[in-house]
Design a protein around this motif. Structure first.
Motif, short mmCIF file in Angstrom:
data_model
loop_
_atom_site.label_atom_id
_atom_site.label_comp_id
_atom_site.label_asym_id
_atom_site.label_seq_id
_atom_site.Cartn_x
_atom_site.Cartn_y
_atom_site.Cartn_z
N ARG A 100 0.83 -1.21 0.00
CA ARG A 100 0.00 0.00 0.00
C ARG A 100 0.85 1.26 0.00
NH1 ARG A 100 -4.58 -1.89 3.69
NH2 ARG A 100 -4.38 0.06 4.79
N ILE A 101 1.98 1.20 0.71
CA ILE A 101 2.88 2.35 0.73
C ILE A 101 3.46 2.60 -0.66
CG2 ILE A 101 5.07 3.25 1.61
CD1 ILE A 101 4.36 1.90 4.30
N SER A 102 3.90 1.53 -1.33
CA SER A 102 4.48 1.73 -2.66
C SER A 102 3.41 2.16 -3.67
CB SER A 102 5.25 0.50 -3.14
OG SER A 102 4.46 -0.65 -3.08
N LYS A 103 2.18 1.68 -3.50
CA LYS A 103 1.09 2.14 -4.37
C LYS A 103 0.85 3.64 -4.16
CE LYS A 103 -3.74 1.49 -5.58
NZ LYS A 103 -5.06 1.18 -5.12
N GLU A 108 3.67 10.27 -7.17
CA GLU A 108 4.51 10.64 -8.33
C GLU A 108 3.65 10.94 -9.55
OE1 GLU A 108 7.69 11.36 -8.05
OE2 GLU A 108 7.44 10.79 -5.93
N GLU A 109 2.65 10.08 -9.78
CA GLU A 109 1.72 10.27 -10.89
C GLU A 109 1.01 11.62 -10.76
OE1 GLU A 109 -2.42 8.13 -11.30
OE2 GLU A 109 -0.85 6.72 -11.94
N GLY A 110 0.56 11.93 -9.54
CA GLY A 110 -0.10 13.21 -9.28
C GLY A 110 0.82 14.38 -9.58
N ASN A 111 2.09 14.25 -9.19
CA ASN A 111 3.07 15.31 -9.44
C ASN A 111 3.25 15.55 -10.94
OD1 ASN A 111 3.37 15.42 -6.69
ND2 ASN A 111 5.38 14.47 -6.64
N TYR A 156 -3.75 12.04 -6.14
CA TYR A 156 -3.47 12.34 -4.73
C TYR A 156 -4.55 11.74 -3.82
CZ TYR A 156 -0.02 15.78 -6.41
OH TYR A 156 1.05 16.40 -7.00
N ARG A 157 -5.80 11.83 -4.26
CA ARG A 157 -6.91 11.26 -3.47
C ARG A 157 -6.76 9.75 -3.33
NH1 ARG A 157 -11.23 15.10 -4.52
NH2 ARG A 157 -11.25 16.18 -2.52
N ARG A 158 -6.46 9.08 -4.44
CA ARG A 158 -6.32 7.63 -4.40
C ARG A 158 -5.15 7.23 -3.51
NH1 ARG A 158 -5.76 6.21 -10.24
NH2 ARG A 158 -5.24 4.14 -9.47
N GLY A 159 -4.07 8.01 -3.56
CA GLY A 159 -2.91 7.75 -2.69
C GLY A 159 -3.28 7.89 -1.23
N THR A 160 -4.04 8.94 -0.92
CA THR A 160 -4.50 9.17 0.44
C THR A 160 -5.38 8.02 0.92
OG1 THR A 160 -4.44 11.56 0.07
CG2 THR A 160 -5.70 10.81 1.95
N SER A 161 -6.30 7.59 0.05
CA SER A 161 -7.21 6.49 0.40
C SER A 161 -6.46 5.20 0.68
CB SER A 161 -8.21 6.25 -0.73
OG SER A 161 -9.02 7.38 -0.90
N ALA A 162 -5.39 4.96 -0.08
CA ALA A 162 -4.61 3.74 0.10
C ALA A 162 -3.96 3.69 1.49
CB ALA A 162 -3.55 3.63 -0.99
N LEU A 163 -3.70 4.86 2.07
CA LEU A 163 -2.96 4.91 3.34
C LEU A 163 -3.82 5.18 4.56
CD1 LEU A 163 0.13 7.06 2.32
CD2 LEU A 163 0.03 4.59 2.60
N GLN A 192 6.79 6.77 8.19
CA GLN A 192 6.77 6.76 6.73
C GLN A 192 5.34 6.99 6.20
OE1 GLN A 192 7.94 3.05 4.91
NE2 GLN A 192 8.34 4.00 2.92
N VAL A 193 4.37 6.31 6.79
CA VAL A 193 2.97 6.46 6.40
C VAL A 193 2.51 7.89 6.65
CG1 VAL A 193 0.59 5.78 7.00
CG2 VAL A 193 2.35 4.03 6.72
N ARG A 194 2.83 8.42 7.83
CA ARG A 194 2.39 9.79 8.16
C ARG A 194 3.03 10.82 7.23
NH1 ARG A 194 3.41 8.61 13.62
NH2 ARG A 194 4.57 10.52 13.85
#
Length: 135
Positions: free
Chosen positions: A4-7, A13-16, A31-38, A50-52
């Motif tokens: 999940r962290i690597s996702k 990166e994709e968002g950037n 960014y939203r999908r990244g936030t949801s994953a964590l 790292q997660v925070r």
């Protein structure tokens, strides 16, 4: 967890990439999908550092994109979420301060920006925003 962290990292990166090429809607989605994953890895802010840190980064980026889209309320809310993770995060304080200013709440904008300035008196963006707020 590592998965999940690597996702989330690759979504950041994709968002950037989307942000840099001006594709703001796509950046928001990444960014939203990244936030949801964590999110579930940081219940009540108990995730590891790292997660925070990654969540903070995704949320401050999302807050910036929302500002660029003229969505000040959403930007403020996302920055506030980031500040729940780290109340001393300069970027989150700055972004929320700018959002408050855009919403016409000069007092709250000033509070956030002054707090950011106390934490990082050398930050040029924060200084510039404080000066223009005083005007």
């Amino acid at each position: 967890i590592t998965n999940r962290i690597s996702k989330a990292l690759s979504l950041k990166e994709e968002g950037n990439v989307h942000f840099k090429s001006g594709e703001l809607e796509r950046a928001v989605r990444s960014y939203r999908r990244g936030t949801s994953a964590l999110k579930s890895l940081n219940e009540k802010n108990t995730g590891d550092s790292q997660v925070r840190a990654l969540l903070l980064s995704l949320q401050t980026n999302l807050s910036l994109v929302c500002l660029k889209q003229g969505k000040a309320k959403m930007s403020r809310d996302v920055a506030s979420k980031a500040l729940e993770i780290d109340e001393t995060n300069i970027k989150a304080l700055y972004r929320r301060g700018v959002a408050y200013r855009a919403l016409g709440d000069v007092k709250k904008a000033s509070n956030d920006l002054r707090t950011a300035f106390k934490l990082d008196p050398e930050n040029r963006e924060v200084k510039r925003e404080l000066i223009s707020l005083k005007k």
